[in-house]
Structures are given as structure tokens and as C-alpha cells.
Design a protein around this motif. Structure first.
Motif, PDB file in Angstrom:
ATOM      1  N   ARG A  46      -3.565  41.094  -2.099  1.00 36.26           N
ATOM      2  CA  ARG A  46      -3.890  40.113  -1.059  1.00 36.26           C
ATOM      3  C   ARG A  46      -2.833  39.022  -0.919  1.00 36.26           C
ATOM      4  O   ARG A  46      -2.639  38.478   0.169  1.00 36.26           O
ATOM      5  CB  ARG A  46      -5.240  39.464  -1.342  1.00 36.26           C
ATOM      6  CG  ARG A  46      -6.411  40.409  -1.326  1.00 36.26           C
ATOM      7  CD  ARG A  46      -7.685  39.706  -1.728  1.00 36.26           C
ATOM      8  NE  ARG A  46      -8.136  38.768  -0.712  1.00 36.26           N
ATOM      9  CZ  ARG A  46      -9.160  37.928  -0.863  1.00 36.26           C
ATOM     10  NH1 ARG A  46      -9.823  37.916  -1.998  1.00 36.26           N
ATOM     11  NH2 ARG A  46      -9.506  37.117   0.105  1.00 36.26           N
ATOM     12  N   ASN A  47      -2.170  38.686  -2.005  1.00 32.14           N
ATOM     13  CA  ASN A  47      -1.322  37.486  -1.993  1.00 32.14           C
ATOM     14  C   ASN A  47       0.161  37.774  -2.198  1.00 32.14           C
ATOM     15  O   ASN A  47       0.921  36.881  -2.556  1.00 32.14           O
ATOM     16  CB  ASN A  47      -1.793  36.495  -3.064  1.00 32.14           C
ATOM     17  CG  ASN A  47      -3.176  35.966  -2.773  1.00 32.14           C
ATOM     18  OD1 ASN A  47      -3.572  35.840  -1.609  1.00 32.14           O
ATOM     19  ND2 ASN A  47      -3.937  35.663  -3.823  1.00 32.14           N
ATOM     20  N   TYR A  58       3.260  30.907  -3.360  1.00 36.75           N
ATOM     21  CA  TYR A  58       2.810  31.533  -2.115  1.00 36.75           C
ATOM     22  C   TYR A  58       1.377  32.029  -2.249  1.00 36.75           C
ATOM     23  O   TYR A  58       0.562  31.882  -1.336  1.00 36.75           O
ATOM     24  CB  TYR A  58       3.749  32.690  -1.769  1.00 36.75           C
ATOM     25  CG  TYR A  58       3.343  33.476  -0.539  1.00 36.75           C
ATOM     26  CD1 TYR A  58       3.590  32.976   0.736  1.00 36.75           C
ATOM     27  CD2 TYR A  58       2.700  34.705  -0.663  1.00 36.75           C
ATOM     28  CE1 TYR A  58       3.210  33.697   1.864  1.00 36.75           C
ATOM     29  CE2 TYR A  58       2.321  35.431   0.452  1.00 36.75           C
ATOM     30  CZ  TYR A  58       2.580  34.914   1.718  1.00 36.75           C
ATOM     31  OH  TYR A  58       2.198  35.626   2.835  1.00 36.75           O
ATOM     32  N   GLN A  61      -1.010  29.133  -1.959  1.00 38.45           N
ATOM     33  CA  GLN A  61      -1.149  28.705  -0.568  1.00 38.45           C
ATOM     34  C   GLN A  61      -2.060  29.651   0.208  1.00 38.45           C
ATOM     35  O   GLN A  61      -2.886  29.216   1.008  1.00 38.45           O
ATOM     36  CB  GLN A  61       0.226  28.633   0.093  1.00 38.45           C
ATOM     37  CG  GLN A  61       1.120  27.526  -0.440  1.00 38.45           C
ATOM     38  CD  GLN A  61       2.509  27.578   0.156  1.00 38.45           C
ATOM     39  OE1 GLN A  61       2.835  28.463   0.958  1.00 38.45           O
ATOM     40  NE2 GLN A  61       3.357  26.646  -0.250  1.00 38.45           N
ATOM     41  N   GLN A  62      -1.911  30.946  -0.016  1.00 36.28           N
ATOM     42  CA  GLN A  62      -2.752  31.920   0.660  1.00 36.28           C
ATOM     43  C   GLN A  62      -4.223  31.731   0.291  1.00 36.28           C
ATOM     44  O   GLN A  62      -5.116  31.828   1.139  1.00 36.28           O
ATOM     45  CB  GLN A  62      -2.301  33.336   0.291  1.00 36.28           C
ATOM     46  CG  GLN A  62      -0.949  33.733   0.862  1.00 36.28           C
ATOM     47  CD  GLN A  62      -0.975  33.830   2.376  1.00 36.28           C
ATOM     48  OE1 GLN A  62      -0.645  32.891   3.084  1.00 36.28           O
ATOM     49  NE2 GLN A  62      -1.422  34.967   2.878  1.00 36.28           N
ATOM     50  N   ARG A  66      -7.316  30.646   2.987  1.00 38.64           N
ATOM     51  CA  ARG A  66      -8.539  31.409   3.231  1.00 38.64           C
ATOM     52  C   ARG A  66      -9.790  30.578   3.037  1.00 38.64           C
ATOM     53  O   ARG A  66     -10.826  30.826   3.631  1.00 38.64           O
ATOM     54  CB  ARG A  66      -8.570  32.630   2.305  1.00 38.64           C
ATOM     55  CG  ARG A  66      -7.673  33.774   2.770  1.00 38.64           C
ATOM     56  CD  ARG A  66      -7.977  35.035   2.000  1.00 38.64           C
ATOM     57  NE  ARG A  66      -7.623  34.886   0.585  1.00 38.64           N
ATOM     58  CZ  ARG A  66      -6.433  35.175   0.091  1.00 38.64           C
ATOM     59  NH1 ARG A  66      -5.475  35.618   0.894  1.00 38.64           N
ATOM     60  NH2 ARG A  66      -6.181  35.039  -1.190  1.00 38.64           N
TER      61      ARG A  66
END
Length: 362
Positions: A46-47, A58, A61-62, A66
């Protein structure tokens, strides 16, 4: 018993990145973190970025993106109405946030949140009327770019600094100059400043306008009294006031221009103008500045010892290293004297070392 789940923290994501980069399998990473393998697999799927791969920052942040549920102004209609009503009066977001904090005795919302809300509406709805809530009415954050590209494209015969002789860089060869305008707060007031790279000598001429033809005329008058060996090149920035630089070819002077948006490449004249601000600040009205004070200011600069000259003055170096050229043109400029711009706009005259014009008013 109920099942509990704990989100991965940044430290665990850093460990996942380290182990993954080291070639560890998903089960090995899960065992090291005491996590289910499915958690590690889901995290990596997912990330991970398409180009950067799995990066802890990163991924963090993802995760936050969400979990975002919208800004406060979207969740609280009452607060949104209060903010938009004040923005509609012409208040800035900072004024709105400050006033709300004063009225409630605590911070209600930050001005940054208001800005983000407005720009988010512009992006999501493509309704540019939202920008009218902002004091500047800008549809994008940041500085607006200049239209038409760099002025360099309007200068005929422009030669880049890359093609300037290598000998200019070490400042050991006299005759290489830099030029720029010293600007003032009042519109239409400027001084044409010319700086010799070896001696650091400064010449100055007040200008009535920035027209390229007038600037070129004064440059020719400044340089024509100098012997040929000490008028080799001149370096400009990309201001259109120097567009008529080809006029200097009549004096066999080669002209070069800095890269766009890189005036620091002619650092000598930039430094000289900065030093002259000590004597003549930007808010000076040149119309009220006595001629004698301008002359004394330039003389003070030229007679100030410089560390880069082994604490000699530009006047001394100019006299000893530049005016020693024995050629026919030196008869117009005697050793021990310096040049200064004729502040009446009539060109250049000889001056005494103290900066007093020869033949001019005292």
C-alpha cells in the motif's frame, strides 16, 4: 475477547525499510518486529512508491492521507459561515483567525487552515470565484512568474558569460569591467555604476532615464577617455537598459552578459553598490543630493583600503597597475589620477585623487 490492532509507527517503518533493502523476506521482517506477515505485506503493497520504492517518510504520509477526514471548515458549517463572512468583507485569513481567537479567548482556527481550504475548493471545483475570498485574489500559492520570459531574449548580439576570456576570472589583468544601475526608491532615479575588476575602482554617473540609448551613450563617454589596454571587456546583467551595448564596439570593447537570474556572476559591481548604500541609501532623493556629496561618496569608496588589495585603496592600485600603460591615450589621463562619472550627465572628466572634478565646480 476482542481483537485489538496497533498501527505501525515511524520507527517500525524505518526498520521495515532497512530489512527490506537488506533482502529480508516478509516473514523474516514480521518476526523481527513481532508483527503478522500480513501486516508487513499490506504495508509494503500500500505504501510503496512507483519510483522511490518503500520509504518510511512517504509511507507515513500515505497513512496520514488515508486517515484525513477533511478540514475543520468542511466538518463545521457554522465555523465555515463565520470565516467566509469575514473573508467577504475583505479581511485576510490572518485577520479572520486572529479576530476569532480574540472573540473566543482561544485559538479557533489557524490562517493556514483557511488558506488551504480556499485553495482546495479551487482545485476540487474549478470555480475560480473562490479566489476572491483572498486579499490578493491569486488562484495559486507562491510568486507569479514573469510573462514573456527572460529579458535576455530581447538583447541583440548578446554573448553569454561562458564565452568571456578565462583571464577575466582571476582579476589579474586590468581592463575588464562590470556595469549595473544603482536604483533608488523614487521612480526615474538611478546611477550608472562601472567597476574595474582588478583595482575595484568605481565610476558613477547619474542618469535621467533607463533608456538603452542613453545608457550606452554614457558608457561610451566613460570609456573613451581611457587608453585602449584598460578597456577590454564589460560584463552586464540582462536588463534591457543595456540592450544598446553594441555601441561599445566602436571602442573595441567586448561585451558579455550574465546568465538569466544570476546577477551574482558580476559580484564586483554588486558588492560595490552595496558598499555605496552606506553613503547613499536607497531612499535618497537624487534631485536633492548635492553634487559635491555624490563626488565625495564615490571618492570615499575609491579611497577606502580593501583587504582583497592588501589594504591598498582602489585609487592606488588603479594608478600603479592600470595607468602605467604607456600609450598615446595616456596623455588624457595623468598617473596618480582616477576617473569619475560627470554627475551633470556630460560624460567623464579628470579628477584629483580626492574626487574633485578637474575643471568642474568645487
Amino acid at each position: 475477547m476482542g481483537r485489538t490492532y496497533k498501527q505501525l509507527c515511524l520507527e517500525e517503518r524505518c526498520e521495515i525499510a532497512r530489512l527490506s533493502a537488506g533482502g529480508s523476506s516478509i516473514r523474516q521482517i514480521a518476526a523481527a518486529l513481532d508483527r503478522p506477515p500480513s501486516t508487513i505485506s499490506r504495508e509494503l503493497n500500500r505504501n510503496s512508491g512507483v519510483q522511490v520504492g518503500y520509504k518510511p517518510s512517504y509511507a507515513q504520509q500515505q497513512m496520514r492521507a488515508r486517515r484525513w477526514t477533511g478540514s475543520r471548515l468542511e466538518r463545521e458549517p457554522g465555523l465555515r459561515r463565520a470565516v467566509l463572512e469575514r473573508l467577504g468583507r475583505g479581511w485576510s485569513p490572518e485577520q479572520v483567525a486572529g479576530r476569532l481567537a480574540r472573540e473566543h479567548g482561544r485559538r479557533v482556527i489557524s490562517y493556514e487552515s483557511i488558506y488551504r481550504f480556499i485553495y482546495a475548493q479551487l482545485t476540487r471545483t474549478s470555480d475560480f470565484s473562490w479566489r476572491r475570498y483572498l486579499p490578493r485574489g491569486k488562484s495559486k500559492r507562491g510568486r507569479r512568474g514573469k510573462r514573456g520570459g527572460s529579458p535576455a531574449s530581447f538583447i541583440e548580439g548578446r554573448v553569454s558569460l561562458d564565452q568571456r576570456p578565462i583571464e577575466v576570472a582571476d582579476r589579474k589583468t586590468p581592463g575588464h569591467w562590470e556595469a549595473d544601475l544603482m536604483m533608488f526608491s523614487k521612480y526615474g532615479q538611478q546611477i550608472l555604476a562601472v567597476h574595474e575588476r582588478t583595482s575595484r575602482l568605481l565610476l558613477g554617473v547619474p542618469l535621467a532615464s533607463k533608456l538603452a540609448s542613453g545608457v550606452a551613450h554614457h558608457l561610451v563617454r566613460l570609456f573613451e577617455v581611457l587608453p585602449q589596454p584598460i578597456r577590454r571587456t564589460v560584463t552586464f546583467d540582462n536588463g534591457t537598459e543595456f540592450a544598446a551595448h553594441l555601441s561599445l564596439q566602436s571602442l573595441l570593447i567586448k561585451t558579455f552578459f550574465c546568465d538569466p537570474h544570476a546577477p551574482w556572476q558580476k559580484g564586483g559591481i554588486e558588492n560595490a553598490i552595496g558598499r555605496m548604500r552606506r553613503f547613499i541609501p536607497r531612499n535618497t532623493d537624487l534631485e536633492k543630493l548635492p553634487t559635491r556629496r555624490l563626488r565625495k561618496s564615490i571618492a570615499a569608496y575609491n579611497n577606502t583600503p580593501r583587504k582583497c588589495l592588501d589594504f591598498k585603496t582602489p585609487t592606488e592600485v588603479f594608478a600603479a597597475q592600470v595607468l602605467h600603460f604607456e600609450c598615446e591615450s595616456t596623455s588624457r589621463l595623468s598617473p596618480g589620477r582616477q576617473c569619475a562619472g560627470d554627475d551633470s550627465g556630460q560624460g567623464v572628466r579628470r579628477v584629483e585623487p580626492e574626487g574633485r572634478l578637474r575643471g568642474g565646480p568645487t
